[in-house]
Design an enzyme around this catalytic site. Structure first.
Site, PDB file in Angstrom:
ATOM      1  N   THR A 103       0.823  -1.211   0.000  1.00  0.00           N
ATOM      2  CA  THR A 103       0.000   0.000   0.000  1.00  0.00           C
ATOM      3  C   THR A 103       0.854   1.258   0.000  1.00  0.00           C
ATOM      4  O   THR A 103       0.471   2.270  -0.596  1.00  0.00           O
ATOM      5  CB  THR A 103      -0.928   0.003   1.234  1.00  0.00           C
ATOM      6  OG1 THR A 103      -1.782  -1.138   1.160  1.00  0.00           O
ATOM      7  CG2 THR A 103      -1.773   1.263   1.307  1.00  0.00           C
ATOM      8  N   THR A 160       1.326  -4.326   4.272  1.00  0.00           N
ATOM      9  CA  THR A 160       1.034  -4.617   5.681  1.00  0.00           C
ATOM     10  C   THR A 160       0.416  -5.993   5.916  1.00  0.00           C
ATOM     11  O   THR A 160       0.478  -6.517   7.024  1.00  0.00           O
ATOM     12  CB  THR A 160       0.086  -3.553   6.267  1.00  0.00           C
ATOM     13  OG1 THR A 160      -1.131  -3.525   5.509  1.00  0.00           O
ATOM     14  CG2 THR A 160       0.738  -2.178   6.245  1.00  0.00           C
ATOM     15  N   ASP A 161      -0.184  -6.605   4.885  1.00  0.00           N
ATOM     16  CA  ASP A 161      -0.913  -7.853   5.115  1.00  0.00           C
ATOM     17  C   ASP A 161      -0.016  -8.984   5.612  1.00  0.00           C
ATOM     18  O   ASP A 161      -0.427  -9.791   6.452  1.00  0.00           O
ATOM     19  CB  ASP A 161      -1.644  -8.290   3.843  1.00  0.00           C
ATOM     20  CG  ASP A 161      -2.896  -7.477   3.587  1.00  0.00           C
ATOM     21  OD1 ASP A 161      -3.328  -6.746   4.503  1.00  0.00           O
ATOM     22  OD2 ASP A 161      -3.456  -7.572   2.485  1.00  0.00           O
ATOM     23  N   SER A 193       1.381  -7.373  -0.824  1.00  0.00           N
ATOM     24  CA  SER A 193       2.075  -8.286   0.092  1.00  0.00           C
ATOM     25  C   SER A 193       1.327  -9.600   0.297  1.00  0.00           C
ATOM     26  O   SER A 193       1.887 -10.554   0.834  1.00  0.00           O
ATOM     27  CB  SER A 193       2.354  -7.615   1.441  1.00  0.00           C
ATOM     28  OG  SER A 193       1.178  -7.502   2.218  1.00  0.00           O
TER      29      SER A 193
END
Length: 330
Positions: free
Chosen positions: A14, A94-95, A61
């Site tokens: 992101t 971030t995932d 990610s």
């Protein structure tokens, strides 16, 4: 004034995402902006540190693989071996950020700072948080206080240990936290403040830091426990070659009573079973029955991190006693 040099590695996410307009924060494409173009939009960085950049990949990610983690690890070790590079910042989605961070925490061969950073809003959004997160991450990477702290995660003005941090909110700016132990410190302007540190083995002290990692790993799967679940998922994993299974159990690592004998048999036939919990915080306390059957206790590691640790343990041919000791110390 002398400015320290850091290496900035881009992987997408992101923080490098684009949306159709500046008010869109949910519908966007991750991994669209090259890391060099991204930092060009943050000219203040030139006054903080000397920065070299490399784009490792540019993806969402959710598409991060163990092979990419190995590539990152090898590049980080290579760059940190240079005397002029004082730290590393990895821009990451971030995932799966917590999984990559923990993998690196276990496999890096340097005490120099390694910091992962991401964003919850795309780079094109008003009030994009990636800009401030990146500035903070670079301050942490050049700080003397960050040396030998293990791999760190910097999000929303806070500094977290890779082992303890988790993503706990789907979209909020405060999406990352360490529920059980809290953050290690914070970033306040140019001030990098640490108040505690992780005591588990990491980087140079980790038993995985100096191993030659290949792009071939044992298959380890995760089974999430729900009320009334069937055992067939576990049977399918074992049938299809799983060498290890992490159970995201109820509460304190509890499982359906019908499964206990079957898990015992799975261990006897060579599948390594690790008991974790689907509960967001707390520590698994291994009961005597679990110890006697050879089921590994994950402690306070969540299922996704327990999987990373088990993969590395099995890749280095550890036996059950050694694996339990690794979970107790890493």
């Amino acid at each position: 004034m002398y400015k320290k040099k850091i290496m900035l590695l881009g992987t997408g996410g992101t923080i490098a995402g684009k949306a159709v307009n500046s008010v869109e924060t949910a519908m966007y494409e991750a991994g669209q902006i090259n890391i060099k173009d991204l930092i060009r939009e943050i000219p203040v960085l030139e006054s903080i540190a000397q920065i070299e950049c490399e784009q490792v990949c540019n993806i969402d990610s959710a598409d991060i693989t163990l092979e990419i983690m190995v590539e990152l690890r090898n590049k980080i070790n290579k760059y940190l071996s240079r005397e002029d590079i004082k730290g590393i910042v990895v821009a990451h989605g971030t995932d799966t950020l917590e999984e990559t961070a923990y993998f690196l925490n276990l496999t890096i061969t340097s005490s120099k700072p390694v910091v992962l950073v991401g964003a919850m809003r795309p780079a094109t959004a008003f009030s994009a948080d990636g800009i401030m997160n990146m500035i903070n991450a670079i301050y942490v990477a050049i700080s003397e206080h960050s040396i030998n702290k293990g791999v760190l995660v910097v999000m929303n003005d806070r500094i977290y240990a890779a082992r303890e941090v988790s993503k706990t909110h789907t979209t909020g700016l405060d999406a990352f936290t360490s529920l059980e132990l809290g953050s290690l410190g914070n970033v306040n302007g140019e001030g990098v403040n640490f108040y505690q540190q992780s005591l588990r083995k990491h980087t140079l002290e980790s038993c995985f830091s100096k191993i030659d990692l290949k792009n071939s790993f044992p298959i380890v799967d995760v089974v999430y426990c729900v009320a009334g679940m069937s055992y067939r998922t576990i049977e399918l994993f074992i049938k299809n070659g799983s060498q290890g299974i992490v159970i995201a159990g109820f509460g304190n690592g509890n499982i359906n009573s019908k499964f206990k004998e079957k898990l015992k048999n799975a261990v006897k036939t060579g599948t390594v079973i690790v008991m974790s919990s689907r509960v967001a915080s707390g520590e698994i306390v291994a009961g005597q029955a679990a110890k006697e059957t050879g089921i590994i206790c994950a402690g306070n590691l969540n299922p996704q991190k327990a999987r990373i640790l088990l993969i590395l343990a099995l890749a280095t041919n550890k036996n059950l006693n050694e694996i339990q000791e690794i979970f107790a110390t890493h």
